[in-house]
Design an enzyme around this catalytic site. Structure first.
Site, PDB file in Angstrom:
ATOM      1  N   ASN A 389      -3.817  18.145 -13.504  1.00 37.37           N
ATOM      2  CA  ASN A 389      -4.981  17.009 -12.513  1.00 37.37           C
ATOM      3  C   ASN A 389      -5.378  15.955 -12.156  1.00 37.37           C
ATOM      4  OD1 ASN A 389      -5.488  16.051  -9.972  1.00 37.37           O
ATOM      5  ND2 ASN A 389      -5.390  18.209  -8.426  1.00 37.37           N
ATOM      6  N   ASP A 390      -6.790  16.581 -12.843  1.00 38.27           N
ATOM      7  CA  ASP A 390      -8.777  15.726 -13.041  1.00 38.27           C
ATOM      8  C   ASP A 390      -7.757  15.036 -14.023  1.00 38.27           C
ATOM      9  OD1 ASP A 390      -9.157  16.622 -10.445  1.00 38.27           O
ATOM     10  OD2 ASP A 390     -10.546  18.473 -11.710  1.00 38.27           O
ATOM     11  N   VAL A 391      -7.276  15.010 -14.681  1.00 37.63           N
ATOM     12  CA  VAL A 391      -7.019  14.468 -16.090  1.00 37.63           C
ATOM     13  C   VAL A 391      -6.119  12.971 -16.027  1.00 37.63           C
ATOM     14  CG1 VAL A 391      -7.421  16.582 -17.638  1.00 37.63           C
ATOM     15  CG2 VAL A 391      -4.942  16.225 -17.188  1.00 37.63           C
TER      16      VAL A 391
END
Lengths: 463, 96
Positions: A389-391
């Protein structure tokens, strides 16, 4: 049995074998041999130590060697590859425990015999106790967070940093008192051990689950440092060298992880990232996601020339690595190429994704680090994001208000199309919305990653 | 101040520098085995643990020594075995 000079030289040989072993870890082709080389060094060090002892309490000693070996062997055989972060967390803790116990025993030995401890030995003993105890309790908390025995969310309370600083000051004060008091006292020793264990807990609880790669690396470093300090206490070169090697390895890995998140080590350790949901990022109101059927996704993948797989922690949780390989083999059979893009902080420890993909028999030359593959997304037909997700959040590049702004990301959004496998629309770590999910090029395939991949595999087989 | 302290500091600083040089060149794909292999190496504390366990200075130091040997050996055997288990899975693409 052997002279102290010979003994010291043999320990040096062991140290050189450790160094050669680490050197061989610089390539996957020689790594296994390197690990064996390092193991031979360890065997040599143990044999030399045993030979040196003339009278010993063999039963207790042999029992200890056997019990420890048996438990270690059993752990190494039975652990699942997805649980490797927990295994390393526990091993870090054991290293801390061993140093704490040796340091403690050395102290008690002198105190009980009424011998004076010289100031420098005293200092190294106190350092061994402090670092060993912090490593032990900190690692157990890290293990509990990874194993989800306790919440992965940061645990914070008012004046936490002040409180921790006071405990640290108390440890330093008690250690100094212990060093300079002419009386033979045991209570400051027990207090230092107890407070150091408490400090390890307090330092680890405010750190969130997704920051575990940094914490594990740092605790890895501490366990090495504790070993090194033990070397100062018992005046043994090989302990100092080995501990220093592991200590610097852990520090370097922590730095790599911090850089990959664009945060300072201090921010990771004391920032309680993700404790409160930040409202500064863009909200998802008014945006819609496009979901895709398994059939359509299968067609898209089957006819893609180049596919890049982006694995994340979600893949590990779903144990989906083997199904990923099945899917990749099918795409390759249809004439496409499949590469894997791995962000340094994907998963819960450095290199976590690589081990899982290796377990699924995916060759390591298909796994690419972020800086090596980012330029290839422009020409990629389909990027499949599996539980990351965040990456892959473009806000890290474009939205200065986002908490992750500035973090280097995988440029998935630059590909021709993107399929995101995700359980539901829940926000990622720290509640940051991910613009990628709302982009026109992105389609969402909802469901458990392993189940979705399995359906894709059977669908493509029918095409 | 004992002479060994200075020797020890020299060794420590040089080994730390050497470690940094070695580890900086380990590829990211091997970072997990690097950490578990590091755990195995820090099991070298077993040398200290054996000395303590065998010193025969009453039951406290024997018990502490026994526990230290157990913990250190879990690191040694567990660390090397699990690292080997991981490394044997890493393979290159076979030439077709």
């Amino acid at each position: 049995m052997i002279s102290p000079a010979i003994e010291r030289l043999l320990y040096l040989v062991a140290a050189v074998l450790f160094i050669t072993g680490l050197k061989n870890l610089q390539s996957p082709a020689t790594a296994r041999r390197g690990n064996a080389t390092s193991g031979i060094g360890m065997l040599l060090a143990i044999v030399v130590t045993l030979l040196e002892l003339e009278i010993l309490s063999p039963a207790v000693l042999i029992a200890g060697l056997l019990v420890g070996s048996a438990i270690g062997w059993w752990m190494a055989r039975s652990i699942k590859m997805t649980s490797m972060p927990q295994m390393v967390a526990l091993l870090n803790g054991f290293g801390g425990a061993a140093s704490l116990l040796v340091g403690g025993a050395e102290f008690l030995k002198s105190e009980l015999r009424g011998e004076a401890i010289s100031v420098d030995t005293g200092i190294t003993i106190q350092l061994t106790l402090l670092i060993g105890a912090v490593t032990l309790s900190g690692s157990l908390i890290a293990w509990a967070k990874l194993q989800e025995v306790m919440t992965g969310k940061p645990i914070t309370f008012p004046a936490q940093k002040v409180f921790n600083a006071l405990i640290f000051a108390a440890i330093v004060g008690l250690s100094a008192y212990q060093l300079y008091t002419p009386d033979s006292l045991l209570w400051p020793f027990y207090a230092v051990c107890g407070l150091s264990l408490l400090l390890g807990v307090l330092l680890t609880i405010p750190i969130g689950g997704a920051d575990m790669p940094v914490v594990i690396s740092l605790l890895n470093s501490y366990s090495g440092l504790a070993g090194s300090m033990t070397g100062f206490v018992i005046q043994n070169d090989v302990l100092i060298i080995s501990g220093a090697l592991v200590g610097s390895s852990g520090i370097i890995l922590s730095q790599i992880m911090c850089k990959a998140m664009n945060r300072s080590l201090a921010n990771v350790l004391f920032g309680s990232f993700g404790a409160t949901v930040t409202a500064t990022g863009k909200s998802a109101a008014g945006l819609t996601v496009k979901s895709i059927s398994v059939e359509d996704a299968a067609i898209q993948l089957a006819y893609a020339q180049s596919v890049i797989v982006v694995p994340g922690y979600g893949m590990a949780v779903a144990q989906a690595q083997h199904t990923v390989r099945e899917l990749a083999e099918l795409i390759e059979k249809k004439g496409g190429t499949v590469k894997y893009a791995i962000h340094p902080v994907a998963g819960r420890m450095p290199g976590h994704m690589n081990v899982l993909l290796a377990e699924a028999n995916i060759p390591y030359d298909k796994l690419f680090a972020m800086e090596d593959i980012n330029s290839e997304f422009d020409n990629c037909d389909v990027a499949i994001v599996i539980g990351a997700n965040d990456v892959v959040n473009p806000a890290a590049r474009s939205d200065p208000a986002s908490p992750i702004f500035g973090m280097p990301i995988l440029d998935v959004d630059r590909g021709k199309s993107c399929i995101v496998l995700k359980r539901s629309m829940g926000a990622g770590f720290a509640g940051i919305e991910n613009e990628l999910f709302y982009a026109p090029k992105t389609s969402m395939l909802f469901g458990d990653a392993k189940a979705s991949l399995g359906k894709l595999v059977s669908e493509i087989k029918q095409l | 101040m004992s002479e060994y302290l200075i020797t020890g500091i020299v060794i420590f600083v040089l080994a730390t520098y050497l470690g940094a040089q070695l580890i900086g060149r380990v590829p990211p794909t091997l970072h997990t085995p690097l950490m578990s292999g590091g755990n195995a190496i820090s099991g070298i504390t077993v040398v200290g643990a054996i000395i303590v366990a065998a010193a025969g200075l009453g039951w406290i130091s024997t018990v502490l020594g026994f526990l230290a040997v157990v913990f250190a050996m879990m690191n040694v055997v567990g660390g090397y075995a699990v690292t080997d288990r991981m490394l044997q899975m890493f393979r290159k693409e076979e030439a077709k």
